[in-house]
Design an enzyme around this catalytic site. Structure first.
Site, PDB file in Angstrom:
ATOM      1  N   HIS A 123      70.326  -1.654 -18.022  1.00 30.63           N
ATOM      2  CA  HIS A 123      70.816  -1.545 -19.620  1.00 30.63           C
ATOM      3  C   HIS A 123      71.776  -0.360 -19.675  1.00 30.63           C
ATOM      4  O   HIS A 123      71.261   0.942 -19.604  1.00 30.63           O
ATOM      5  CB  HIS A 123      69.521  -1.231 -20.442  1.00 30.63           C
ATOM      6  CG  HIS A 123      68.488  -2.401 -20.301  1.00 30.63           C
ATOM      7  ND1 HIS A 123      68.191  -3.329 -21.260  1.00 30.63           N
ATOM      8  CD2 HIS A 123      67.492  -2.423 -19.408  1.00 30.63           C
ATOM      9  CE1 HIS A 123      67.470  -4.020 -20.694  1.00 30.63           C
ATOM     10  NE2 HIS A 123      66.752  -3.740 -19.737  1.00 30.63           N
ATOM     11  N   ARG A 175      73.573   0.021 -22.736  1.00 32.90           N
ATOM     12  CA  ARG A 175      73.533   0.422 -24.189  1.00 32.90           C
ATOM     13  C   ARG A 175      75.038   0.421 -24.683  1.00 32.90           C
ATOM     14  O   ARG A 175      74.972   0.835 -25.913  1.00 32.90           O
ATOM     15  CB  ARG A 175      73.198   1.953 -24.064  1.00 32.90           C
ATOM     16  CG  ARG A 175      71.838   2.449 -23.494  1.00 32.90           C
ATOM     17  CD  ARG A 175      70.743   1.354 -23.935  1.00 32.90           C
ATOM     18  NE  ARG A 175      69.499   1.888 -23.600  1.00 32.90           N
ATOM     19  CZ  ARG A 175      68.402   1.022 -23.430  1.00 32.90           C
ATOM     20  NH1 ARG A 175      68.575  -0.335 -23.827  1.00 32.90           N
ATOM     21  NH2 ARG A 175      67.152   1.520 -23.051  1.00 32.90           N
ATOM     22  N   ASP A 233      65.709  -1.844 -13.775  1.00 29.58           N
ATOM     23  CA  ASP A 233      65.684  -1.908 -15.173  1.00 29.58           C
ATOM     24  C   ASP A 233      65.964  -0.499 -15.936  1.00 29.58           C
ATOM     25  O   ASP A 233      65.104  -0.073 -16.658  1.00 29.58           O
ATOM     26  CB  ASP A 233      64.152  -2.277 -15.455  1.00 29.58           C
ATOM     27  CG  ASP A 233      63.895  -2.700 -16.758  1.00 29.58           C
ATOM     28  OD1 ASP A 233      64.772  -2.665 -17.755  1.00 29.58           O
ATOM     29  OD2 ASP A 233      62.649  -2.932 -17.333  1.00 29.58           O
TER      30      ASP A 233
HETATM   31  O1  DOR Z   1      60.938  -0.616 -20.874  1.00 29.38           O
HETATM   32  C1  DOR Z   1      61.976  -1.689 -21.181  1.00 29.38           C
HETATM   33  N1  DOR Z   1      63.062  -1.154 -21.984  1.00 29.38           N
HETATM   34  N2  DOR Z   1      61.794  -2.666 -20.949  1.00 29.38           N
HETATM   35  C2  DOR Z   1      62.950  -3.559 -21.433  1.00 29.38           C
HETATM   36  O2  DOR Z   1      62.682  -4.863 -21.173  1.00 29.38           O
HETATM   37  C3  DOR Z   1      63.893  -3.162 -21.985  1.00 29.38           C
HETATM   38  C4  DOR Z   1      64.292  -1.779 -22.171  1.00 29.38           C
HETATM   39  C5  DOR Z   1      65.203  -1.236 -22.846  1.00 29.38           C
HETATM   40  O3  DOR Z   1      66.434  -1.749 -23.067  1.00 29.38           O
HETATM   41  O4  DOR Z   1      64.999  -0.161 -23.401  1.00 29.38           O
END
Ligand code: DOR
Length: 446
Positions: free
Chosen positions: A66, A68, A306
């Site tokens: 991610h 952002r 992740d």
């Molecule tokens: O802990 C998490 N943060 N799990 C997710 O699925 C999304 C992620 C986030 O985008 O912060």
């Protein structure tokens, strides 16, 4: 090796890990692709890198990050996230759609690809968020150049993407052909159990979002995928039960595990508090053992970080106001190489889970293998080097890691992307060369 061949780049004297095993080989690169493997005479290269004592892996592909951008650039952006990636030895990333605006349209995907151009340091693709509203268009959207496929949140996490019900999931599966990725936690159970959250105590996070919530969603998803005759990829599996269940469904389901679920456990909430708060949660050691069993028996296909950065100020809010997620793209390689050093997995299995596996599941064109004709993407590592992970090393705008203070053996010393030496010995030496990843299923389009 034919005499007199010229290469743009030669990696000499390293130990190469590929489909052929582990052995000393030189690698010759021409035009961004691997041109030769074997013994290469010193005179024939533009750039010559002495890799004696180092181990050369196919480029590590992190299929869940991610970054952002757009919308929360104070946590991360495509430049900073990809800088963290290459400093950690990662050559390509697949980025998630829970940005703001959400990546749920052709325009939003095009915007991310434009923003990436000339700014991202590693190769990249972007997931298309699946929603009730765009379900009927997903068969087209998933085929766009630079798209890694469809991603669906069955349980709510950071951002507003959510398709919690069977009808919604079935509708999405009906319209797509590529493998789609799912966050599998059962939203209905999560809603019922909200009162399990204990104010100020992140250790209650896995009590609220319990193992049954994960298993229920995964079971529902597999049933729906079978009914639709479609391939699914289940992200960040966190329970021993899911791993056992999925062993019976490998024809339709591929499986991701994360370094944090394999490394940390519920014992660490006392020390880390909300820094350990992730969705799905880090659970007790029995679940961690169950995930390792899935690594050992092959049910787990790939590793994804992740990478989900949040600032320390955000994380310092008292639970449950604190957001879920931690930076992970930069620490994936050293944390997992430390597991290799400790004998928990082989280096060949690491490559299977970070290069060959992602290429196989997502049908990546020309990556994931050290073989002639493939992109010259390499993660160069020193398997003997010991370091201590620190917050100061973290290039993510988050600026912290739950692994701060942890000693690891095994370190990324070079990141080479399509023949460009992007990172060497901790320095970003060739910035901004990232390009979109290409996929077999959409080759004609880009
Ligand atoms: O802990 C998490 N943060 N799990 C997710 O699925 C999304 C992620 C986030 O985008 O912060």
């Amino acid at each position: 090796m034919a005499m007199g061949e010229r290469y743009d780049l030669v990696l000499a004297g390293g130990t190469v890990v590929n489909h052929d095993g582990v052995g000393r080989r030189d690698i010759g690169v021409r035009g961004g692709r691997i041109a030769a493997l074997g013994a290469i005479p010193a005179a024939s290269a533009g750039e010559w890198i002495d890799c004696t004592g180092l181990t050369i892996l196919p480029g590590v592909i992190d299929t869940q990050v991610h970054f952002r951008e757009p919308g929360a650039e104070h946590k991360e952006d495509l430049e900073s996230g990809s800088r963290a990636a290459v400093l950690g030895g990662v050559t390509a990333v697949f980025e998630m759609p829970n940005t703001n605006p959400l990546t749920v349209s052709a325009a939003a995907l095009a915007d991310k690809l434009t923003r990436a151009q000339g700014r991202m340091h590693c190769d990249h693709a972007f997931f298309m968020g699946g929603t009730r509203d765009n379900a009927h268009e997903l068969g087209e959207l998933e085929m766009l150049p630079g798209c890694a496929g469809v991603k669906v949140f069955m349980g709510s996490s950071t951002g507003s993407l959510l398709v919690e019900d069977d009808n919604g999931i079935a509708e999405i599966l009906r319209h797509i052909r590529r493998r789609a990725a799912f966050h599998a936690e059962d939203e209905f159970r999560l809603r019922e159990r909200l009162s399990e959250r204990v104010a100020g105590d992140a250790a209650s996070h896995p009590v609220w979002r319990d193992s049954a919530a994960a298993l229920m969603a995964t079971e529902r998803l597999v049933r729906l995928a079978r009914a639709a005759g479609k391939r699914i990829h289940i992200l960040h599996i966190s329970t021993a039960e899911e791993m056992r269940f999925l062993a019976g469904h490998k024809d339709v389901a591929s499986v991701e595990v994360t370094p944090h679920h394999l490394t940390l456990s519920a014992d660490d909430y006392a020390r880390l508090g909300t820094k350990l708060q992730m969705n799905p949660p880090v659970r007790d050691r029995a679940h961690r053992d169950g995930l390792w069993a899935g690594v050992a028996n092959g049910v787990a296909d790939i590793l994804g970080s992740d990478h989900a950065p949040h600032t320390l100020a955000e994380k310092e809010k008292p639970y449950p106001a604190s957001p879920s997620g931690m930076a992970g793209v930069q620490t994936l390689v050293p944390v997992m190489l430390d597991h290799v050093a400790k004998g928990r997995m082989s280096i060949e299995r690491f490559v299977d889970m970070t290069s060959a596996g992602p290429a196989r599941l997502f049908q990546i064109a020309g990556k994931g293998r050290i073989a002639a004709g493939y992109d010259a993407d390499f993660t160069v590592v020193d398997l003997k080097r010991s370091e201590i992970l620190t917050d100061a090393w973290i290039a993510s705008k988050a600026g912290w890691t739950p692994y701060a203070g942890m000693a690891v053996t095994g370190w990324p010393v070079g990141t080479i992307i399509r023949g460009n030496r992007v990172m060497w010995d901790g320095e970003l030496v060739t910035p901004s060369v990232g390009a979109p990843v290409r996929f077999l299923e959409t080759l004609a389009r880009g």
